[in-house]
Each structure stands twice: as C-alpha cells, then as structure tokens.
Write a protein that holds these residues in place. Structure first.
Motif, mmCIF file in Angstrom:
data_model
loop_
_atom_site.group_PDB
_atom_site.id
_atom_site.type_symbol
_atom_site.label_atom_id
_atom_site.label_comp_id
_atom_site.label_asym_id
_atom_site.label_seq_id
_atom_site.Cartn_x
_atom_site.Cartn_y
_atom_site.Cartn_z
ATOM 1 N N MET B 1 28.656 31.170 -10.725
ATOM 2 C CA MET B 1 28.604 32.367 -9.903
ATOM 3 C C MET B 1 28.125 33.557 -10.733
ATOM 4 S SD MET B 1 31.359 33.924 -7.380
ATOM 5 C CE MET B 1 32.337 35.173 -8.059
ATOM 6 N N ASP B 2 27.115 34.267 -10.226
ATOM 7 C CA ASP B 2 26.585 35.427 -10.941
ATOM 8 C C ASP B 2 27.048 36.716 -10.246
ATOM 9 O OD1 ASP B 2 25.272 33.762 -12.691
ATOM 10 O OD2 ASP B 2 23.425 33.732 -11.501
ATOM 11 N N ILE B 3 27.480 37.661 -11.054
ATOM 12 C CA ILE B 3 28.010 38.916 -10.517
ATOM 13 C C ILE B 3 27.318 40.110 -11.166
ATOM 14 C CG2 ILE B 3 30.083 40.347 -10.211
ATOM 15 C CD1 ILE B 3 31.747 37.798 -10.288
ATOM 16 N N VAL B 4 26.923 41.058 -10.330
ATOM 17 C CA VAL B 4 26.408 42.336 -10.827
ATOM 18 C C VAL B 4 27.528 43.364 -10.705
ATOM 19 C CG1 VAL B 4 24.902 44.279 -10.250
ATOM 20 C CG2 VAL B 4 23.948 41.959 -10.380
ATOM 21 N N VAL B 5 27.768 44.124 -11.756
ATOM 22 C CA VAL B 5 28.755 45.207 -11.709
ATOM 23 C C VAL B 5 28.025 46.533 -11.909
ATOM 24 C CG1 VAL B 5 30.931 46.102 -12.607
ATOM 25 C CG2 VAL B 5 30.424 43.653 -12.801
ATOM 26 N N CYS B 6 28.173 47.445 -10.961
ATOM 27 C CA CYS B 6 27.585 48.773 -11.099
ATOM 28 C C CYS B 6 28.501 49.609 -11.976
ATOM 29 C CB CYS B 6 27.458 49.450 -9.739
ATOM 30 S SG CYS B 6 26.434 48.519 -8.607
ATOM 31 N N VAL B 7 27.940 50.197 -13.002
ATOM 32 C CA VAL B 7 28.755 51.039 -13.882
ATOM 33 C C VAL B 7 28.067 52.382 -14.092
ATOM 34 C CG1 VAL B 7 29.739 49.031 -15.069
ATOM 35 C CG2 VAL B 7 27.742 50.191 -16.052
ATOM 36 N N LYS B 8 28.867 53.367 -14.478
ATOM 37 C CA LYS B 8 28.326 54.700 -14.696
ATOM 38 C C LYS B 8 28.808 55.226 -16.042
ATOM 39 C CE LYS B 8 27.847 59.133 -12.267
ATOM 40 N NZ LYS B 8 28.254 59.910 -11.079
ATOM 41 N N GLN B 9 27.878 55.837 -16.754
ATOM 42 C CA GLN B 9 28.261 56.507 -17.995
ATOM 43 C C GLN B 9 28.495 57.977 -17.655
ATOM 44 O OE1 GLN B 9 26.124 54.255 -21.535
ATOM 45 N NE2 GLN B 9 24.625 55.235 -20.199
ATOM 46 N N ILE B 10 29.679 58.461 -17.992
ATOM 47 C CA ILE B 10 30.047 59.824 -17.584
ATOM 48 C C ILE B 10 30.487 60.648 -18.795
ATOM 49 C CG2 ILE B 10 30.789 59.017 -15.303
ATOM 50 C CD1 ILE B 10 33.718 59.413 -16.317
ATOM 51 N N PRO B 11 30.428 61.985 -18.665
ATOM 52 C CA PRO B 11 30.989 62.821 -19.734
ATOM 53 C C PRO B 11 32.491 62.544 -19.832
ATOM 54 C CG PRO B 11 29.717 64.144 -18.154
ATOM 55 C CD PRO B 11 29.884 62.785 -17.558
ATOM 56 N N ASP B 12 33.045 62.635 -21.011
ATOM 57 C CA ASP B 12 34.474 62.383 -21.200
ATOM 58 C C ASP B 12 35.287 63.253 -20.243
ATOM 59 O OD1 ASP B 12 37.057 62.063 -22.023
ATOM 60 O OD2 ASP B 12 36.611 62.210 -24.166
ATOM 61 N N PRO B 13 36.066 62.633 -19.313
ATOM 62 C CA PRO B 13 36.813 63.432 -18.334
ATOM 63 C C PRO B 13 37.854 64.346 -18.986
ATOM 64 C CG PRO B 13 36.904 61.080 -17.808
ATOM 65 C CD PRO B 13 36.300 61.203 -19.167
ATOM 66 N N ALA B 14 38.242 64.043 -20.226
ATOM 67 C CA ALA B 14 39.244 64.876 -20.901
ATOM 68 C C ALA B 14 38.619 66.183 -21.402
ATOM 69 C CB ALA B 14 39.858 64.109 -22.061
ATOM 70 N N PRO B 16 36.253 69.671 -21.076
ATOM 71 C CA PRO B 16 35.995 70.606 -19.969
ATOM 72 C C PRO B 16 34.646 70.312 -19.302
ATOM 73 C CG PRO B 16 36.547 71.777 -22.009
ATOM 74 C CD PRO B 16 36.355 70.342 -22.363
ATOM 75 N N GLN B 17 34.607 70.386 -17.970
ATOM 76 C CA GLN B 17 33.369 70.122 -17.248
ATOM 77 C C GLN B 17 32.649 71.435 -16.941
ATOM 78 O OE1 GLN B 17 35.504 67.949 -14.075
ATOM 79 N NE2 GLN B 17 34.052 66.303 -14.432
ATOM 80 N N SER B 18 31.333 71.364 -16.819
ATOM 81 C CA SER B 18 30.568 72.565 -16.444
ATOM 82 C C SER B 18 29.276 72.142 -15.763
ATOM 83 C CB SER B 18 30.246 73.393 -17.688
ATOM 84 O OG SER B 18 29.422 72.647 -18.559
ATOM 85 N N PHE B 19 28.617 73.100 -15.138
ATOM 86 C CA PHE B 19 27.298 72.863 -14.560
ATOM 87 C C PHE B 19 26.226 73.309 -15.539
ATOM 88 C CE2 PHE B 19 29.456 73.401 -10.297
ATOM 89 C CZ PHE B 19 29.253 72.094 -9.888
ATOM 90 N N ASP B 20 25.042 72.669 -15.480
ATOM 91 C CA ASP B 20 23.912 73.170 -16.261
ATOM 92 C C ASP B 20 23.157 74.206 -15.418
ATOM 93 O OD1 ASP B 20 22.266 71.830 -14.466
ATOM 94 O OD2 ASP B 20 21.837 70.168 -15.828
ATOM 95 N N SER B 21 22.006 74.675 -15.925
ATOM 96 C CA SER B 21 21.294 75.770 -15.255
ATOM 97 C C SER B 21 20.769 75.360 -13.875
ATOM 98 C CB SER B 21 20.146 76.256 -16.133
ATOM 99 O OG SER B 21 19.306 75.163 -16.446
ATOM 100 N N SER B 22 20.637 74.039 -13.606
ATOM 101 C CA SER B 22 20.177 73.583 -12.282
ATOM 102 C C SER B 22 21.350 73.202 -11.389
ATOM 103 C CB SER B 22 19.258 72.366 -12.421
ATOM 104 O OG SER B 22 18.350 72.525 -13.459
ATOM 105 N N ASN B 23 22.559 73.611 -11.795
ATOM 106 C CA ASN B 23 23.762 73.264 -11.044
ATOM 107 C C ASN B 23 24.001 71.760 -10.955
ATOM 108 O OD1 ASN B 23 24.879 75.774 -10.525
ATOM 109 N ND2 ASN B 23 23.607 76.105 -8.710
#
Lengths: 321, 257
Positions: B1-14, B16-23
């Motif tokens: 059985m073959d499985i595809v897993v969708c994954v996302k690389q994200i900024p470290d949630p720990a 602080p988050q911010s927007f860039d100049s394009s929001n």
C-alpha cells in the motif's frame, strides 16, 4: 445595500438548525435583501424556522442516505448556482461538515474560500473580519474575483434573533450522482454522554490544561465545574494527550465559548486556546508560571499550583453549598 | 500500500508571528515540520507496516529553499519527499495550494492521501478537502482512528456529539487529528538515512500551473491589518494559601456566587 442575495448553509441538528446557522441567518438578513437557506436531512421540514430567521427560500438537498454531507451538499449548491441563481456569497458555519462543504464547493466552483471569519460587513461589497496571531491582530479581507465567494464563519460571531418572518418556501435541490467522491458513508454514530450544561451555553466554564500534570487530576476541574453549575472544558494539549474527549476542547479547533466567567486552570494560553475563550465576560487564570500568556487577558490571575488552589477552592465552594 | 502524506513547513509556532510587506505570513526565519503533520506521517508508517509494505511519500509546497522539515519526515521513516518550491507560490491561497498539491500528487503512486486537519500557522483547514475534490477522491475529515481492510477504509470521525464510524473505498483522502497516533522520534540511524533518501524539487512550470497559482491565482485580498482591541490584564496574586479565597471573592463580585 450592495448585496442582493446571500445563501446560508443551515445545518440540521436534532430537529432544529445549529445555533451558528441561526446566527448566520440573522446577520445575513442585515446585509442582503434576499436570504436563502440550504439544508439537508431533517432540515427539510424546517421551512417555518428558516423563515422565522429571515430566509425566503429553503433549498432541501434531501436524505443523504448515510453519505457525509460535504460532497452531496456541495454538488447541490453547485447545481443551483450554475443554474443562474448564484448568490453574492455563501455563508457557512465553522463545523466539521461545514468545512467539508466549503472545501468541496470551492474546488467544484473554482471559487475562493475565507475561513475563521468573526465579522461580516458591507463596505461596497462583502468584507470579512478575522483575528490572527492569537487574537492580537484584526485583519479585514475581501474577494477580488467573480463570485460567489465562500465564507466560513466561527460560532458566536453574531447573536441569533428571530425576525418573526413567514415560513420559507421549501424547494427540493437534489445532489444528483456524486460518483466516487461521494462514497464516504456513516456506518454508525456514537454519542459520548455528558452531564450538566453544554459547554457552549454554560454561564461558567472551568477548563484544565497540561498544568494538571496527569489525566486523573481532571476530576478536580469537573468537580469545580459541577459546584459552580458550569461546564468542564479543556485545552487542545490534554485532548491530544487523550485525557479528555474532544468534545471538551475549547479553542481554534474546538468550541468557542463566551461565558460570564471562564476559569483557566493550568492553561498557559496558547494562541490556539485563547481564540476560543477570549470573548468571555470575565477570565480567571490559575497557573504556576507567572509569565504565562493567559495572565495577559485574565481579570484575576492566581500564580500558584493548581494542585493546591483547586482542592482549596473545592473545599470553599462545598462549605458554601 | 502506497500513501502520500501532505506536510507543511512552518515558522516555529513558539516564535512571534508577523506579516511581511505584502501581508503574507513572514516565513523568512527557519522553517520546521508542522507538528500537526507528524501524526499523518506516523499514521502512514503504521498503515504501510500493517499492509506488509509500500511507500510513504511526503508532498509539500513552499516558496523557499528550506527542506529541513522534509528531511525530518524522511528521518521518521518516509520513503521519499517531493516539494513544489517556487518564488511564484508566495501569496498562494488555500485553493491554489490544493491545485499545486494535486498536480504533484498525481505524479505519485498512492492508495491513500493523509493530511492534518489544518496547519498550525494558517489554520485555514480547507486545503485537504479541496485537494480531495481535485483528485476525485472521497474524503473523511477529523479522523481519530484509521484502519484499512483490503480496499476499504474505516475511520472514526469526530462529531459534535461523539464520533461516527465512516467507511469509504480506496483510494481516498483522510485528515487526521493530533492524537490519532503517538508520533515516533527520529532515531540517529533514521537521521543519517534521511540524508540519502530521494527529495525531488519541482517548479510551478514542471506542473504546468504558471500564472494560475500563488499571488497571481489568489482572488481575495487583505483590506486592513490593525491591532485588535486587547483585554487588559487585571490583578495578579501569588498564591500564599489564599488563592482559592481570592477566586471565591471574585466570583462573588460578578455574582456567580
């Protein structure tokens, strides 16, 4: 009004529509001249209720024969909107099935979807409001291309109020054949019993988090909740850890609560959690870590060990009852 | 059985988050594998194991060259990784993301596609179902248990009241909640092996999606970004045995008691 028609997904729930559906119908009628509801299953018999909350027409997808609602309901809405009757936008409650319908419909119609919406206004076109970064920033957004845009709105963003309108005309809107995509079916439903007031409706919510240390300590949360005639909630951390069922979860992915008082015990205040409870009238936080973010929004903060404060609180409450 | 897993690389949630100049969400720092995706990877590894063999392919999308999160998934045991990486993907909305992932997944062999219920940075939560529609698959969201018997999928799906047992024929797409399985830690051997596992980098042109995705394909825009009305912190006391009394007194002032 620049909006002429808004459609609202009215999710059936034990003989009524979900509260969030009624909230959306209520708000939709303040934004558009014509409000249309779409439902399925038992919802088809609720033309009077849909009309009372302002809908002129109730489209009924009918019996789904066990299929998960996402595909057949999206297929029916697609057929309706492609028959020339498309609304300016479609409002969908944030819920398990609501998100499924939104995703399916977005791909079927090739139309964008905005989620986690907490406000909707008409500013020469529909403008959505969102809170990001744990509720510290408010973002407004709008659709730019051809409609209908799909908007997924969080619970308790608006207050449901009857308009006392006449019954909506119920019109059958069958899904047709959905092929392989519609082949997920419910074989059995399991209900997890809870006692006391419902989490979303309780005037007092007492929630526990990882600071409780172990699953057995959650009984203290339940006891305080019971003594205050409230409901017991939980952070995502302890739901993920399997200490309590998902139905207790408060937060972005769980329930949104706005009680008279929210008592957060051993909850640090992750973004995920705060979004679901920061609308509470009063917030009490008990946490060992004096720097926990939860204290920034607490009206009363107790820096202390829940294993000491909660037993003392239980004794004090018992002494009064 | 073959499985595809969708994954996302994200900024470290720990951090602080911010927007860039394009929001757009600022992703200029180090990216990590979204913890929400570790459950899908683990589920895939366990299902392939039970089926007696098969490949686990992680598929991702990004606008930068960072692949540390994908190496992490490979270190956990995934067979290979595919990332669609292109500057033109910046500003992609959920539907564009689904279109890109669908095009990349169509090039893979799969019986099952797994994803998290939502990412821990955007929280949009619609991409997996949009993806299922584009791939022509049935989908079961919010799975808290998943099993496969032959070509039938059985899932316990969370509901408001408890859970439903839902079945669907394979191939299908499932979104898993955190807690569906206990993710393993990468072993030293796994980390070393990951370095030589295949990691394919595709461009938007490779998928024939030029001009349809990224900011060019987005049909919504941010009107304004403002600091939200914030709650003021109230009084804070260090418990000296009187913490419970303070709580009781507060509940009295707001007439809960």
């Amino acid at each position: 009004m620049t909006l002429s028609t808004l459609w609202v997904l009215a999710e059936p729930s034990s003989g009524s529509f979900t509260t969030t559906s009624l909230e959306l119908l209520t708000h939709a009628r303040s934004l558009a001249t014509n409000v249309v509801a779409i439902t399925w299953g038992d919802g088809g018999s609720l033309g009077a209720l849909a009309g009372e909350y302002g809908a002129t027409t109730l489209y009924d997808v009918g019996d789904l024969k066990g299929a998960l609602p996402g595909v057949p309901v999206a297929a029916a809405i697609q057929a309706l909107s492609e028959s020339g009757d498309a609304p300016d936008a479609l409002l969908i409650p944030t819920s398990y099935d609501g998100r499924d319908v939104a995703g399916r419909l977005s791909a079927r119609l090739d139309r964008p979807v905005l989620t986690n919406v907490i406000g909707l206004s008409d500013e020469g076109g529909l403008v959505t409001e969102h809170q990001v970064f744990g509720g510290s920033m408010a973002v407004k957004a709008k659709f730019t291309g051809p409609g209908p845009g799909i908007v997924v709105v969080r619970a308790k963003s608006f207050v449901a109020e009857s308009a006392g309108g006449p019954a909506a005309a119920v019109v059958a809107a069958p899904a047709g054949d959905t092929g392989a995509t519609g082949s997920a079916v419910v074989a059995n439903s399991h209900v997890e019993e809870r006692t006391g007031p419902k989490l979303e409706e309780a005037t007092v919510v007492v929630s526990g988090g990882r600071g409780l240390g172990e699953a057995s300590a959650y009984t203290m949360i339940e006891e305080v909740a019971k003594l205050l005639n409230g409901a017991a909630g939980a952070s995502r951390a302890i739901v993920d850890a399997g200490w309590v069922p998902y139905s207790h979860q408060v937060g972005q992915t769980g329930k949104t609560v706005k009680p008279l008082v929210y008592i957060a015990c051993g909850i640090s205040g992750a973004t995920q959690h705060m979004v679901g409870m920061k609308g509470s009238k009063n917030i009490v936080a008990i946490n060992k870590d004096a720097d926990a973010p939860i204290f920034q929004i607490a009206d009363l903060g107790i820096v202390g060990d829940v294993h000491k404060v909660l037993p003392a609180l239980i004794d004090a409450l018992k002494a009064r009852s | 059985m073959d499985i595809v897993v969708c994954v996302k690389q994200i900024p470290d949630p720990a951090a602080p988050q911010s927007f860039d100049s394009s929001n757009n969400l600022n992703r200029s720092g180090k990216l990590i594998l979204d913890e929400a995706d570790t459950y899908g990877v683990e589920m895939a590894l366990q299902l392939v194991d039970k089926a007696g063999g098969g490949e686990v392919t992680v598929v991702s999308m990004g606008s930068g060259a960072d692949v540390a999160g994908l190496r992490n998934a490979l270190a956990l045991g995934a067979t290979k990784a595919v990332i669609v990486s292109d500057d033109s993907l910046r500003g992609s909305d959920a539907l564009s993301t689904a279109k890109v992932l669908a095009a990349a997944i169509k090039r893979q062999s799969f019986d099952l596609v797994l994803a998290a219920t939502e990412s821990s940075d955007g929280y949009t939560g619609t991409t997996p179902v949009q993806l299922a529609e584009l791939l022509g698959l049935p989908s079961i969201t919010f799975a808290k248990a998943v099993s496969v018997e032959g070509t039938e999928l059985k899932v316990s799906r969370q509901t408001e009241a408890g859970y439903d047992e839902v079945t669907a024929p394979l191939p299908a797409l499932v979104t898993v909640t955190a807690g569906v399985v206990e993710p393993r830690y990468a072993s030293f051997k796994g980390i070393m092996a990951a370095k030589s596992k295949p990691l394919e980098v595709l461009s938007v042109a490779d998928l024939g999606l030029e001009g349809q995705v990224g900011a060019a394909g987005a049909r919504e825009e941010i009107v304004s970004v403002e600091a939200a009305e914030s709650r003021q912190a109230g009084e804070k006391y260090v418990d000296e045995g009187d913490g419970a009394d303070k709580v009781v007194a507060f509940l009295e002032t707001i007439k809960v008691l």
